[in-house]
Structure formats: C-alpha cells, structure tokens
Design an enzyme around this catalytic site. Structure first.
Site, mmCIF file in Angstrom:
data_model
loop_
_atom_site.group_PDB
_atom_site.id
_atom_site.type_symbol
_atom_site.label_atom_id
_atom_site.label_comp_id
_atom_site.label_asym_id
_atom_site.label_seq_id
_atom_site.Cartn_x
_atom_site.Cartn_y
_atom_site.Cartn_z
ATOM 1 C CG ASP A 149 -2.029 1.046 0.954
ATOM 2 O OD1 ASP A 149 -2.849 1.245 0.247
ATOM 3 O OD2 ASP A 149 -1.629 1.860 1.994
ATOM 4 C CD GLU A 201 -2.339 2.343 -3.735
ATOM 5 O OE1 GLU A 201 -3.398 3.538 -3.692
ATOM 6 O OE2 GLU A 201 -2.071 2.187 -2.609
#
EC number: 2.4.1.18
Length: 650
Positions: free
Chosen positions: A320, A373
């Site tokens: 993330d 990401e």
C-alpha cells in the site's frame, strides 16, 4: 516455586547469549535477519524440562523493562528483563507464562517516564476492551499453492476480487461480523464460482480503528482478532487454496498510527519513526512514517513480509501507498520536507528497503506476487534490481483507471471529444507490468459506486457498466474488482454494513443479476482463452484495428497469444446500435461471438450478430479482409477467430 524452576530462571536470565543466540543478535543488529519474529516477541519453549515463555524486546534506550501479564498480576516488579547492551534487546524467560495469556511490556523510558506497550512482534493481539498482546505458538510453515500463474505470472490469467472482510456480508440479525471460518464457508465458494483467480484482502493486521479498514495497523504480525484467532485465519487461507484460489494480502509498511500503546516513541525516543516531523509524520493521515534507514526497523518490516508468506501460505502482498514511501515531498509544500543526501526528493532508504524486501521474497518465496500501489510515474517499478528497478511483479495502473472512469462518466454525446482517455493507456502499457484496478478507493469518500459513476438513465447506467467491464477484461493488464462491483452495488461502500445482496432478488428485475452473470462469464472466458492474457506484457499481444473513430465512439482491437490465436474486442460507447459497421482484419476467417455484454441474459437489448460472422474480401483500414458487424448499443463484443481454411476453432 520449585527448585527446577528457580534454576531455570537463574540459568536463562543470568546466562547472556542463551535466549537469543549470538548469531541471531548479530543479524538483528545489522538488519539482515530474514525471520526476526522467530527471535523477538513471546515464544513458548521448554528449558531443561521446564515449560515457559521467552520474551524478547528491542528497546535500546529504555532504562528498565518488565514483562507484565496475567501470570504476574500485571505487576512490573515481578519479572524485570535483562538488557543485552550490544544489540539493545531485553530478554526474560518466565516459567509461569502459558499460551493464551495476555501480556504487555512496562518500560521506564530514557527520560524516566513509565510507558506500557504492546509487543511489536505479538502474534496475536486483542484490542477490545483492553489492548493486550497474547502468547501464541508460532504457526508452522505452510506449503504454497502451485499453479501455472506461480511459474509465469506475466503470462497467466490473474483476476482479483478485492474484499474487506468486515463488510462483505454481515449477520442479518445483529449486523455483526462474520468470523474467519464463516467467511471460509461463504466467501470462498462464491469467489471461486465467480471465476476469480485471486482473493485480495484489505489489511488484516491488527488495527485499532474500524474506519481505517486496516490501513493503520498497530499489530503488524497479528491477524485481527475481530474475526477470530490465528488458527481461524489460517483456516480461511487453506480453504481458499482448496478451491484453487490464491490469496493476496494488502500490506502496509508505509506508516503506523500514533496510539500510545503502539510504536510511537517506543523507548522514549523515535525508535521506529523518523524523529524530524518533516520526515516522520504523514500529514494526510496523521500517522507516523517508519525510519527505513534504521536496520532494525527495516528488518522488522521485511521479516513481516516473509511471515505472512511463509507462516500462513499467502500467495502475494499488495504493498500500500508506495508513492508515500518513495517521495520525501509526498503531500508536502516547499519547506515542509527534508531532501535526501543528494538534494533530491526521493527517499533513498525506502527505495533500498523495497528492493531488499522484494529480493528476499523472490529468494525465499519464489511463487509469491509482490504488487505495488504506486500512483505516480516513478520509473521501473516492475523492473529488476539489476536494471535499477524496484523488482515488483506488478504495479496498479491508476492512470488507466482514472482516465477510463472519467470517460465513462461523460454523456455519450461528449465522449467523441475525450476519445484519447480510452486509448492513452496503450502508449505506456508495456513499460511496466500492470494490474487494472477498480478498487475500494473508487467507491468511498463521496465518490459513489461504480454504477453511479456511469452516465445516463437506469438502462444506460447498467449498459455502460457492462460495456466498460467488457472493455477492461479485454484490455492488456491483469484485473482487479472491489467487492460489490460484480453485481453493480448501487450505493457507496460503507465499512459498517454488508453489501446490498438483496439487489439480486427478483424484484429488482434482473439488472444486478445480469451484471453478476456478466462478470462471472468474463472471468471464465478470460481464463479459457490465452489471447486475453498470455502476452499482456508484449506488443505482439495487442493491435488496434479501430482507434480513431471519435465520432462514433467505437474501439476495436485484437488480442493474440503465442500461437497467433486471436480474439477481436469491439466496443460501442454510444447508445446507438450500429449496423454494417466495417472493421478490417488480416485474413479470411469466421468469428464466433463468445461475449456480448448486450445479451438479454445480462439484461441487455439482445442486439448482435446471431452468434457468428464471416469475413468478406472487402478492403478496410488498410487490410484486404473485413467484417461487417452489427454493434449493439453501449456494449462490448468478443469475437473469436476460426480460420476458414481449416474450419476449426481455437
């Protein structure tokens, strides 16, 4: 206390080097211990016939540390720990401690203040009603699930169903969470039947705030206790594997919350975080940034990646907020950030950490996927370390997502002026290895649902969404869809309630069921036809046939596999049916219509080509052969080529 217990305590608290081996201490200090969780934390052992638990904690600047727990009435005077100065680790063997008992650490920090902290390496944590670490046996190493995608993921079909476990479905009588085991019995068969290849879970590391969805973890080594224990989470993973589903965990090494019992100012100093708030505080999320330059911190994080992959058998990690890690000026104005040693904005130590983590994962878990990401144009995210890349397997293509959703929100009459938003992704499609994501981020914070983003009345919204899914599944890149998108959830996602499964009931006239059937069929079609996935990373796998028909908002391209089998993908993004639409192709062939998003089965108007269409020897688009196609309104067609010379199908 027996004499044997007394001797065991004396032997293993006074005898330095007997709790953590010297070699382990050395590797921990230099940040190269692959599995620091095997040494630090709380580990049940048997010393000379005496059962107990070894507690080990890195807190080099603390003046005193004690273990407090259910085994000593939470009294910090009973079990003080001993400091190994050379590595900054406190140790204690406690015979009275047992599996299942709660514990914490009581520290007198470097300024003399008393702090009570949860164990950073706790394998089980309980947050309600009190924050407690729990003594737990280390799970056995798991055998990974092998498949074709494990050997060559770039050339394999990967379709990911992204799930927040707390809101996929709730108990109907009290809106309570389903347990890991209930999710194993309900979620896993559903995802498999829908044809997805991978299940991606929003972070399940223990986190204090439900509304963070797990993205502000406080117990990085603990599966959240909201849904059950360690064994229950392991059962969920094993059930997925039994259904031939791979599991990806969202992993958050970018930041941590500032709860007092967590990592913040752990021993009175900025031990885990950068000391300078210009480096150590995320202004967007009011969280703290890990100090990646500190060997022990980078080791804590990299070891956590191997922990989930090895001890639970998960098949990959989606990392993330990578952009927030690699840029020192992320969401900061001029003067609010500290340049690196070369005067640049890149966080060099974070880049080193990411490369190191990806390398040790590839060396120790070669079948695991590492997915970034990363929302900027940072170069070579999926390139090898040897080529100065970050060595991820895939990167989310957030640019493609933003462009195409913006296009789909337009009234069809205006789409002709924004044609390039659907084509631009192919300009850079082969610079990285991409996942096309329609994630949870697109259905929160007032953004509405995917269905609500589509333009038009009810019929057009559903038709637009079906056409968009068809375009996406045909486009190069692996696929990701957040839960609820597969049946066109009408409202924005709410983490406090389950999805609107009632929309699949007959009184909704099949609108939502039609989308669900389409996503299922797209997934199965995708897996069954190598042209749709095998050459995702190669220009040979894709060719535009119609790229410049702005006025009609029509797109047509060919997908090919290594054996030159072809599937033609054609999309009409206007509500106008188009008969006698001619598309030039390379050779004489018959094309079978294998997907039509306008089919009545999907609640469309059922315009099409009666199942198949043959080429004509009429030149078009610079080619000697062409197809005369009927294009349904707001729809995508998949046409599978069968050469007329052989009469066969592929």
């Amino acid at each position: 206390m027996s004499s044997a217990e007394t001797q065991a305590i004396k032997k293993h608290t006074d005898g330095f080097g007997t709790l953590i081996r010297d070699i382990d201490g050395w590797l921990l200090a230099e940040g190269t211990h692959l599995r620091p969780y095997e040494c630090l934390g709380a580990h049940p052992v048997n010393f000379d016939g005496v059962d107990g638990v070894i507690f080990s904690l890195w807190a080099p600047n603390a003046q005193r540390v004690s273990v407090v727990g259910e085994f000593n009435q939470w009294d910090g005077r009973i079990h003080p720990m001993t400091l190994r100065h050379e590595v900054g680790i406190w140790e204690r063997f406690i015979p009275d401690a047992k599996i299942g008992q709660a514990y914490k650490y009581e520290l007198q920090d470097n300024r003399g203040y008393i702090r009570v902290k949860a164990d950073p390496y706790a394998l089980k944590s309980v947050l309600f009603p009190h924050v407690e670490s729990v003594i737990t046996a280390l799970p056995d190493k798991q055998t990974p699930l092998h498949s074709a995608s494990a050997n060559s993921p770039l050339s394999a079909p990967i379709s990911i169903y992204e799930v927040h476990l707390g809101s996929w479905r709730r108990h109907p009588h009290n809106n309570g969470w389903l347990s890991y085991r209930q999710l194993a019995e309900q979620l896993i068969p559903y995802v498999a039947e829908m044809g997805f290849t991978h299940l991606e879970l929003l972070p399940i590391s223990e986190h204090p705030f439900d509304g963070s969805w797990g993205y502000q973890p406080i117990g990085l080594y603990s599966p959240t206790y909201r849904f059950g224990g360690v064994e229950d989470f392991l059962y969920l993973i094993q059930t997925a594997h039994q259904h031939h589903l791979k599991v990806i965990l969202d992993w958050v090494p970018a930041h941590f919350p500032n709860d007092e019992y967590g990592l913040i100012q752990f021993d009175g100093t900025a031990l885990y975080e950068y000391a300078d708030p210009r480096e150590g505080v995320h202004q967007n999320w009011h969280t703290l940034i890990y100090n990646y330059s500190r060997y022990e911190v980078a080791n804590f994080l990299a070891g956590n990646a191997l922990y989930w992959l090895e001890r639970f058998g998960v098949d990959g990690l989606r990392v993330d907020a990578v952009s927030s890690m690699i840029y020192r000026d992320y969401s900061r104005e001029e003067g609010e950030w500290v340049p690196n040693k070369w005067g640049g904005k890149e966080n060099l130590e974070a880049l080193d950490f990411l490369r190191y983590t990806n390398q040790i994962v590839k060396q120790n878990c070669p079948h695991a996927l590492m997915i970034a990401e990363e929302s900027t144009a940072f170069p070579n995210v999926t390139g090898s370390v040897e080529n100065h890349g970050l060595d991820f397997d895939f990167k989310w293509d957030l640019g493609w997502m933003h462009d195409t959703l913006r296009y789909m929100s337009l009234d069809p009459i205006y789409r002709q002026y924004h044609h390039q938003q659907m084509t631009f992704g192919m300009f850079y499609a082969h610079k990285e290895h991409f996942v096309l994501p329609l994630s949870h981020d697109e259905v929160v914070h007032g953004k509405g649902s995917l269905l609500s983003k589509m333009s038009g009345d009810t019929w057009q919204k559903f038709a637009n969404l079906r056409a968009y899914y068809g375009f996406m599944w045909g486009h190069p890149g692996k696929k990701l869809l957040f839960m609820g998108g597969e049946f066109a959830q009408g409202r924005e996602w709410d983490h406090d309630t389950g999805l609107d499964w009632h929309l699949l009931n007959p009184e909704y006239d099949g609108w939502h069921t039609g989308v669900q059937h389409l996503v299922r069929d797209l997934n199965h079609c995708y897996q069954q036809h190598p042209p749709l996935y095998q050459l995702d990373d190669s220009p040979q796998g894709f060719e535009w046939l119609v790229v410049d028909d702005h006025q009609n908002s029509v797109f047509a391209f060919v997908r090919r596999d290594a054996n030159n089998h072809e599937i033609l993908v054609v999309t009409n993004f206007t509500p106008v049916p188009r008969e006698n639409y001619r598309i030039g192709v390379h050779q004489s062939a018959c094309y079978q219509e294998i997907i039509n998003t306008d089919s009545h089965y999907y609640r469309g108007s059922n315009v099409g080509n009666q199942g198949a269409i043959s080429t004509q020897q009429i030149a078009a688009h610079g080619k000697n052969h062409s197809l005369n196609i009927t294009l349904p309104p707001l729809a995508t067609l998949y046409l599978k080529r069968a050469d007329l010379e052989t009469g066969g199908t592929e």
